[in-house]
Motif scaffolding. Structure first.
Motif, PDB file in Angstrom:
ATOM      1  N   LEU A   1      -4.185  41.740  31.196  1.00 50.23           N
ATOM      2  CA  LEU A   1      -3.227  40.765  31.734  1.00 50.23           C
ATOM      3  C   LEU A   1      -3.628  39.343  31.361  1.00 50.23           C
ATOM      4  O   LEU A   1      -2.813  38.555  30.879  1.00 50.23           O
ATOM      5  N   PHE A   2      -4.904  39.031  31.634  1.00 53.02           N
ATOM      6  CA  PHE A   2      -5.393  37.689  31.335  1.00 53.02           C
ATOM      7  C   PHE A   2      -5.311  37.402  29.837  1.00 53.02           C
ATOM      8  O   PHE A   2      -4.809  36.352  29.411  1.00 53.02           O
ATOM      9  N   LEU A   3      -5.781  38.355  29.038  1.00 57.48           N
ATOM     10  CA  LEU A   3      -5.742  38.184  27.588  1.00 57.48           C
ATOM     11  C   LEU A   3      -4.300  38.088  27.085  1.00 57.48           C
ATOM     12  O   LEU A   3      -3.993  37.290  26.195  1.00 57.48           O
ATOM     13  N   GLY A   4      -3.409  38.878  27.674  1.00 61.69           N
ATOM     14  CA  GLY A   4      -2.005  38.824  27.282  1.00 61.69           C
ATOM     15  C   GLY A   4      -1.406  37.463  27.543  1.00 61.69           C
ATOM     16  O   GLY A   4      -0.623  36.946  26.729  1.00 61.69           O
ATOM     17  N   GLY A   5      -1.767  36.839  28.687  1.00 63.35           N
ATOM     18  CA  GLY A   5      -1.279  35.495  28.975  1.00 63.35           C
ATOM     19  C   GLY A   5      -1.797  34.480  27.971  1.00 63.35           C
ATOM     20  O   GLY A   5      -1.065  33.591  27.531  1.00 63.35           O
ATOM     21  N   VAL A   6      -3.070  34.624  27.589  1.00 64.76           N
ATOM     22  CA  VAL A   6      -3.662  33.722  26.598  1.00 64.76           C
ATOM     23  C   VAL A   6      -2.950  33.868  25.250  1.00 64.76           C
ATOM     24  O   VAL A   6      -2.595  32.866  24.595  1.00 64.76           O
ATOM     25  N   LEU A   7      -2.725  35.109  24.823  1.00 68.98           N
ATOM     26  CA  LEU A   7      -2.050  35.346  23.542  1.00 68.98           C
ATOM     27  C   LEU A   7      -0.603  34.866  23.579  1.00 68.98           C
ATOM     28  O   LEU A   7      -0.084  34.315  22.587  1.00 68.98           O
ATOM     29  N   TYR A   8       0.064  35.062  24.709  1.00 69.14           N
ATOM     30  CA  TYR A   8       1.446  34.607  24.845  1.00 69.14           C
ATOM     31  C   TYR A   8       1.524  33.084  24.758  1.00 69.14           C
ATOM     32  O   TYR A   8       2.447  32.528  24.148  1.00 69.14           O
ATOM     33  N   ALA A   9       0.548  32.411  25.371  1.00 70.13           N
ATOM     34  CA  ALA A   9       0.508  30.952  25.277  1.00 70.13           C
ATOM     35  C   ALA A   9       0.320  30.508  23.824  1.00 70.13           C
ATOM     36  O   ALA A   9       0.929  29.519  23.377  1.00 70.13           O
ATOM     37  N   GLY A  10      -0.522  31.248  23.071  1.00 73.68           N
ATOM     38  CA  GLY A  10      -0.699  30.938  21.652  1.00 73.68           C
ATOM     39  C   GLY A  10       0.592  31.110  20.875  1.00 73.68           C
ATOM     40  O   GLY A  10       0.918  30.303  19.983  1.00 73.68           O
ATOM     41  N   TYR A  11       1.336  32.147  21.216  1.00 71.01           N
ATOM     42  CA  TYR A  11       2.642  32.363  20.569  1.00 71.01           C
ATOM     43  C   TYR A  11       3.596  31.210  20.889  1.00 71.01           C
ATOM     44  O   TYR A  11       4.296  30.693  19.996  1.00 71.01           O
ATOM     45  N   LEU A  12       3.630  30.773  22.136  1.00 66.74           N
ATOM     46  CA  LEU A  12       4.513  29.671  22.530  1.00 66.74           C
ATOM     47  C   LEU A  12       4.124  28.375  21.814  1.00 66.74           C
ATOM     48  O   LEU A  12       4.991  27.587  21.420  1.00 66.74           O
ATOM     49  N   ARG A  13       2.827  28.176  21.633  1.00 60.14           N
ATOM     50  CA  ARG A  13       2.378  26.957  20.958  1.00 60.14           C
ATOM     51  C   ARG A  13       2.877  26.920  19.512  1.00 60.14           C
ATOM     52  O   ARG A  13       3.258  25.857  19.009  1.00 60.14           O
ATOM     53  N   ARG A  14       2.905  28.087  18.874  1.00 58.71           N
ATOM     54  CA  ARG A  14       3.345  28.139  17.478  1.00 58.71           C
ATOM     55  C   ARG A  14       4.864  28.193  17.339  1.00 58.71           C
ATOM     56  O   ARG A  14       5.435  27.513  16.484  1.00 58.71           O
ATOM     57  N   LYS A  15       5.507  29.007  18.159  1.00 56.56           N
ATOM     58  CA  LYS A  15       6.927  29.292  17.976  1.00 56.56           C
ATOM     59  C   LYS A  15       7.858  28.485  18.887  1.00 56.56           C
ATOM     60  O   LYS A  15       9.006  28.220  18.522  1.00 56.56           O
ATOM     61  N   ARG A  16       7.367  28.128  20.064  1.00 48.98           N
ATOM     62  CA  ARG A  16       8.215  27.403  21.020  1.00 48.98           C
ATOM     63  C   ARG A  16       7.411  26.256  21.644  1.00 48.98           C
ATOM     64  O   ARG A  16       7.076  26.270  22.831  1.00 48.98           O
ATOM     65  N   PRO A  17       7.081  25.265  20.844  1.00 52.19           N
ATOM     66  CA  PRO A  17       6.224  24.171  21.320  1.00 52.19           C
ATOM     67  C   PRO A  17       6.802  23.406  22.503  1.00 52.19           C
ATOM     68  O   PRO A  17       6.055  22.849  23.310  1.00 52.19           O
ATOM     69  N   GLU A  18       8.139  23.361  22.617  1.00 52.27           N
ATOM     70  CA  GLU A  18       8.744  22.651  23.741  1.00 52.27           C
ATOM     71  C   GLU A  18       8.455  23.360  25.062  1.00 52.27           C
ATOM     72  O   GLU A  18       8.312  22.727  26.114  1.00 52.27           O
ATOM     73  N   VAL A  19       8.359  24.694  25.019  1.00 46.52           N
ATOM     74  CA  VAL A  19       7.995  25.461  26.213  1.00 46.52           C
ATOM     75  C   VAL A  19       6.505  25.321  26.486  1.00 46.52           C
ATOM     76  O   VAL A  19       6.083  25.115  27.629  1.00 46.52           O
ATOM     77  N   TYR A  20       5.708  25.416  25.433  1.00 45.77           N
ATOM     78  CA  TYR A  20       4.259  25.288  25.580  1.00 45.77           C
ATOM     79  C   TYR A  20       3.896  23.950  26.217  1.00 45.77           C
ATOM     80  O   TYR A  20       2.988  23.878  27.061  1.00 45.77           O
ATOM     81  N   ALA A  21       4.609  22.894  25.863  1.00 44.99           N
ATOM     82  CA  ALA A  21       4.314  21.564  26.396  1.00 44.99           C
ATOM     83  C   ALA A  21       4.531  21.486  27.901  1.00 44.99           C
ATOM     84  O   ALA A  21       3.926  20.654  28.582  1.00 44.99           O
ATOM     85  N   LYS A  22       5.355  22.373  28.450  1.00 42.43           N
ATOM     86  CA  LYS A  22       5.655  22.353  29.885  1.00 42.43           C
ATOM     87  C   LYS A  22       4.725  23.216  30.718  1.00 42.43           C
ATOM     88  O   LYS A  22       4.750  23.156  31.942  1.00 42.43           O
ATOM     89  N   LEU A  23       3.923  24.076  30.087  1.00 41.42           N
ATOM     90  CA  LEU A  23       3.090  25.007  30.837  1.00 41.42           C
ATOM     91  C   LEU A  23       2.197  24.281  31.825  1.00 41.42           C
ATOM     92  O   LEU A  23       1.470  23.348  31.458  1.00 41.42           O
TER      93      LEU A  23
END
Length: 485
Positions: free
Chosen positions: A458-480
């Motif tokens: 779960l924890f690792l999945g959240g970390v990887l998902y955040a990495g995906y958002l940083r690359r593919k959806r930076p506007e969402v990543y900026a709001k985390l």
């Protein structure tokens, strides 16, 4: 044009709203303390702890209270620095970054979902026995009771938080009165047992079973950490949240110390551990029946049912607000971030939590899984999630304030010493949880591997998902975490 378009869309019309409530210090304290289900703890978990600690049980609760008050020092300081309703999610993001923060958020959401799922099965078993044995009523399958309590808490969580706060306040008062009555009678009738000793002792590092006792004890305090997630729904949060946090930890700690001492006063210090071993499940009910009478024992059974309902409602409110925060930041589907126009509650997130619990009940009932096997695994695995989360939060608080000290000097105790002590302590308890995971969840080796792997995934999945958002959806990543890092 844009404003008109959004107003015409139901989702857009509700996503812009903020959660609202009118809780004061007392209501907030009761709302988070209900999570711990004090009566269920005294009747159910405390005898388990006494199996491992005996007459040292009150001392263990004293140590746990002191350590969690130290944790609260950095926690409260952080709540004044990070004025977001994201709870641990926001704190970890601020201290350790957005990727770790999202991993922590996933741990929190699923951890609270799992802890809360202990309640339907436990409620069903308790009410089923009460109806059949005490009321001599029909033998109704457990899953109907489980679905009924899920529907009840989901309705309350759907409504404005003030309604939940009132329900939880009444339930907490009733629970406390029941346990205090037991304590008073225990101490009042202990005179004839002086030969067996009515005092308690502090635990030692060499005590057998100390690790498991500490592990079970810390789970009895969970709930106080959720004060920050209700930031938008309390009056004057900068004053209410710190006071409610300290009151919750100190209040529940003192309550447990006296209740554990009450057991010892009645059973005798030299006989308490053996009594807990031989009659773990019925220790409180049997003791209450012998001390006060069978009618009082039946009343205890009734209020134990309401205690579980209150605990489940408290946990559902917390889980729904984590879901709401993640959805508001774009990490979960936007629909989960809707706010009810009248109740100003995260109603879609609350309904989703209830739906997930109901679905799990239906599936497990269809598979023929016994409810007795459900609640220890749900409670134990969820406890491990939240314990791991609290350790990460302690680290995040320490890092955050160490980084800030470069710009401005702040009190060393609040920002460095207390967070460091709590990090070491929670790290040690987390290690104990890993080492004793099978006992924590009451499961087999296979179940242990599955649930422990799931927690770290779960924890690792959240970390990887955040990495995906940083690359593919930076506007969402900026709001985390709603933090600009």
């Amino acid at each position: 044009m844009v404003g008109n378009t959004e107003a015409a869309t139901p989702a857009a019309a509700t996503e812009g709203l903020r959660l609202r409530g009118n809780m004061g210090i007392g209501a907030l304290v009761m709302s988070v303390l209900a999570f711990a289900s004090p009566l269920a703890t005294v009747a159910g978990t405390m005898p388990v702890l006494m199996m491992f600690s005996g007459k040292a049980a009150p001392g263990i609760y004293l140590i746990m209270t002191a350590m969690l008050l130290i944790f609260s020092v950095g926690f409260v300081k952080m709540s004044r620095s990070i004025e977001n309703p994201g709870g641990f999610y926001s704190f970890i993001t601020a201290g350790l970054g957005k990727t770790t923060g999202l991993g922590g958020a996933f741990l929190a959401y699923v951890g609270y979902l799992l802890i809360g799922f202990f309640a339907p099965a436990f409620f069903a078993v308790t009410l089923q026995a009460f109806v059949a044995k005490t009321l001599h009523g029909p033998d109704i399958p457990w899953y109907w009771y489980a679905l009924a309590i899920t529907a009840a808490t989901t309705f309350l969580a759907y409504c404005r938080i003030d309604l939940s706060a009132k329900v939880l306040t009444v339930a907490m008062i009733l629970e406390v009165v029941i346990v205090i009555a037991f304590d008073v009678v225990s101490f009042a009738t202990s005179g004839g047992r002086v030969a067996h000793g009515i005092g308690f002792s502090m635990p030692w590092l060499t005590d057998a079973g100390l690790g498991l006792a500490l592990l079970f004890a810390i789970g009895n305090f969970f709930g106080f950490e959720a004060t920050v997630i209700f930031r938008d729904e309390v009056k004057n949060p900068d004053r209410t949240i710190p006071r409610a946090t300290y009151l919750a930890v100190a209040g529940i700690g003192l309550f447990y110390v006296i209740a554990a001492w009450g057991y010892i006063a009645y059973l005798g210090a030299d006989r308490a551990q053996e009594a807990a071993r031989t009659n773990t499940v019925g220790l409180f009910h049997d003791s209450a029946a012998q001390l006060v009478g069978v009618v009082f024992s039946d009343v205890v059974s009734l209020f134990l049912i309401t205690s579980v309902l209150a605990s489940m409602l408290s946990i559902q409110n917390i889980a729904a607000r984590y879901s709401f925060s993640l959805a508001s930041d774009g990490a979960l589907p936007r629909v989960l971030g809707r706010v009810h126009k009248r109740h100003r509650s995260p109603y879609v997130s609350a309904l989703t939590v209830g739906f997930l619990w109901a679905l799990a009940i239906v599936v497990l009932a269809a598979l023929g899984v016994s409810p007795d096997a459900i609640y220890p695994i749900a409670s134990g695995s969820g406890t491990f999630n939240v314990l791991l989360l609290m350790f990460v939060v302690s680290l995040a608080v320490l890092v955050y304030f160490l980084r800030r000290r470069r710009q401005a000097s702040e009190p060393l105790w609040n920002t460095v010493i207390a967070p460091a002590i709590s990090m070491v302590f929670l790290g040690a308890v987390t290690y104990l949880a890993v080492a004793n995971y099978p006992e924590l969840i009451g499961g087999s080796a296979l179940v242990t591997v599955i649930f422990m792997a799931f927690t770290f995934a779960l924890f690792l999945g959240g970390v990887l998902y955040a990495g995906y958002l940083r690359r593919k959806r930076p506007e969402v990543y900026a709001k985390l975490g709603r933090e600009r890092l």
